[in-house]
Enzyme design. Structure first.
Site, PDB file in Angstrom:
ATOM      1  N   ARG A 153     -38.276 -12.582  33.602  1.00 16.04           N
ATOM      2  CA  ARG A 153     -37.952 -11.315  34.496  1.00 16.04           C
ATOM      3  C   ARG A 153     -38.599 -10.343  33.603  1.00 16.04           C
ATOM      4  O   ARG A 153     -38.743 -10.436  32.533  1.00 16.04           O
ATOM      5  CB  ARG A 153     -36.485 -11.160  34.344  1.00 16.04           C
ATOM      6  N   LYS A 177     -30.028 -13.706  31.455  1.00 17.53           N
ATOM      7  CA  LYS A 177     -28.949 -13.137  31.858  1.00 17.53           C
ATOM      8  C   LYS A 177     -27.579 -13.823  31.296  1.00 17.53           C
ATOM      9  O   LYS A 177     -27.542 -15.204  31.124  1.00 17.53           O
ATOM     10  CB  LYS A 177     -28.792 -13.306  33.418  1.00 17.53           C
ATOM     11  N   HIS A 254     -41.466  -8.763  39.581  1.00 20.74           N
ATOM     12  CA  HIS A 254     -40.826  -9.657  40.310  1.00 20.74           C
ATOM     13  C   HIS A 254     -41.739 -10.599  41.051  1.00 20.74           C
ATOM     14  O   HIS A 254     -41.512 -11.906  41.388  1.00 20.74           O
ATOM     15  CB  HIS A 254     -39.613  -9.304  41.041  1.00 20.74           C
ATOM     16  N   ARG A 257     -43.267 -13.207  39.118  1.00 19.86           N
ATOM     17  CA  ARG A 257     -42.290 -14.265  38.850  1.00 19.86           C
ATOM     18  C   ARG A 257     -42.277 -15.203  40.115  1.00 19.86           C
ATOM     19  O   ARG A 257     -42.110 -16.352  39.913  1.00 19.86           O
ATOM     20  CB  ARG A 257     -40.940 -13.648  38.574  1.00 19.86           C
ATOM     21  N   HIS A 280     -32.157 -20.011  36.566  1.00 10.84           N
ATOM     22  CA  HIS A 280     -31.300 -19.811  37.294  1.00 10.84           C
ATOM     23  C   HIS A 280     -30.005 -20.439  37.069  1.00 10.84           C
ATOM     24  O   HIS A 280     -30.072 -21.749  36.724  1.00 10.84           O
ATOM     25  CB  HIS A 280     -31.832 -20.296  38.898  1.00 10.84           C
ATOM     26  N   TYR A 289     -37.626 -21.243  47.173  1.00 15.66           N
ATOM     27  CA  TYR A 289     -38.952 -21.588  47.043  1.00 15.66           C
ATOM     28  C   TYR A 289     -39.399 -22.793  47.714  1.00 15.66           C
ATOM     29  O   TYR A 289     -40.312 -22.808  48.289  1.00 15.66           O
ATOM     30  CB  TYR A 289     -39.492 -21.625  45.302  1.00 15.66           C
TER      31      TYR A 289
END
Length: 314
Positions: A153, A177, A254, A257, A280, A289
């Site tokens: 990210r 995150k 992004h 990414r 994730h 995806y």
């Protein structure tokens, strides 16, 4: 038991005060709720109805008007969310006996597919970056290589500590995150550009060239944060896209990414490995995806299969 008094003309202000006092909602959040509710209030005024007394039919008519005006389903769903919370608040306070939003279905959102660059376009982008001279060029090609080689990210990229790459290692330990760490391998091109950039990094440090001030960041900046910002990285990539003959609107950190993920999947990577590389928390986020890869395969068959009806001359 004393019957609650009906809401005053300040019911909206009471709701916003609750968001602040009980939920610690940010100012921008409260302002967004206020805008959405006042827009509905304006709609009701034209129908000679009031905000606290609105019924389900009025809400449906409002959503239909938004749809007729071409509002995106996701934006309409946000408006409905504001209404749900407002009327739930009125019911909890005893100002209404019912919640009219309980009978309302949310707009169907669908799931937007991410913007994707082809492998050839990414190569063009990286080759164009490699042509740029000086320290600025070395930094930009390194950032582009890292984004595409690791799927970071942009917030993770700009906050990389120098210590993450100063050792002779072939992986990055990334804090993502929620403070969760993950290990991401580095490609040979990314390692090569990193070595070149590190020789020029001192040119971005504050102070005289012979005595630059130390910085803990891989991509230092003279700005308040001490490192390059996400906005600046995005601007640099859009400028690079224009030089490479690619629509700048299609290029962002992004998007690189997304390219990392979709190209890996297209070359046989499994979803679990991809989930770990992207950081994730839920594999359902990664599964988007598979839809991208599926659409690309459909396009391939449609455009190149000898029996395709859409093929010219077929």
């Amino acid at each position: 038991m004393r019957k609650p008094e009906p809401p005053s003309i300040k019911e909206l202000e009471a709701f916003l005060e609750m968001l602040s006092a009980e939920r610690n909602a940010a100012l921008n959040t409260r302002m967004a709720y206020a805008r959405d509710l006042r827009d509905f209030q304006g709609f009701l005024t034209r129908r000679r109805a009031t905000l606290p007394a609105a019924d389900a039919d009025s809400i449906r008519a409002y959503l239909a008007q938004l749809d007729g005006a071409g509002m995106a389903p996701r934006t309409a769903a946000r408006r409905l969310s504001a209404l749900r919370q407002f009327y739930r608040f009125l019911a909890a306070e005893g100002w209404r006996k019912d919640d009219p939003t309980l009978a309302i279905d949310a707009p169907k959102l669908g799931r937007p597919l991410p913007k994707i660059l082809s492998e050839e376009e990414v190569v063009r982008l990286l080759e164009e970056a490699a042509k740029l001279p000086g320290a600025e060029g070395a930094r930009l090609v390194t950032m582009a290589e890292l984004l595409y080689a690791t799927g970071l990210r942009v917030s993770e990229l700009v906050s990389l500590p120098l210590a993450a790459v100063t050792r002779d290692q072939r992986v990055l330990v990334v804090r993502g995150k929620g403070g969760k760490e993950r290990v991401v391998p580095l490609s040979e091109p990314a390692l090569d550009t990193l070595k070149i950039y590190l020789e020029r990094r001192r040119e971005f440090l504050q102070g005289p060239p012979d005595r630059p001030a130390p910085s803990p960041w891989l991509f230092p900046s003279r700005g308040k944060s001490g490192h390059l910002t996400r906005v600046r990285v995005s601007q640099l990539l859009k400028d690079l896209a224009a030089k490479a003959g690619i629509d700048p609107a299609r290029v962002s950190p992004h998007v690189l990414r997304h390219a990392f993920a979709s190209h890996l999947l297209g070359h046989g990577a499994d979803l679990r490995s991809l989930q770990k590389l992207l950081g994730h928390a839920d594999i359902s986020t990664t599964q988007i995806y598979t839809h991208v890869a599926g659409e690309r395969r459909q396009t391939l068959v449609r455009d190149h299969h000898p029996l395709s009806k859409t093929r010219k001359g077929g």
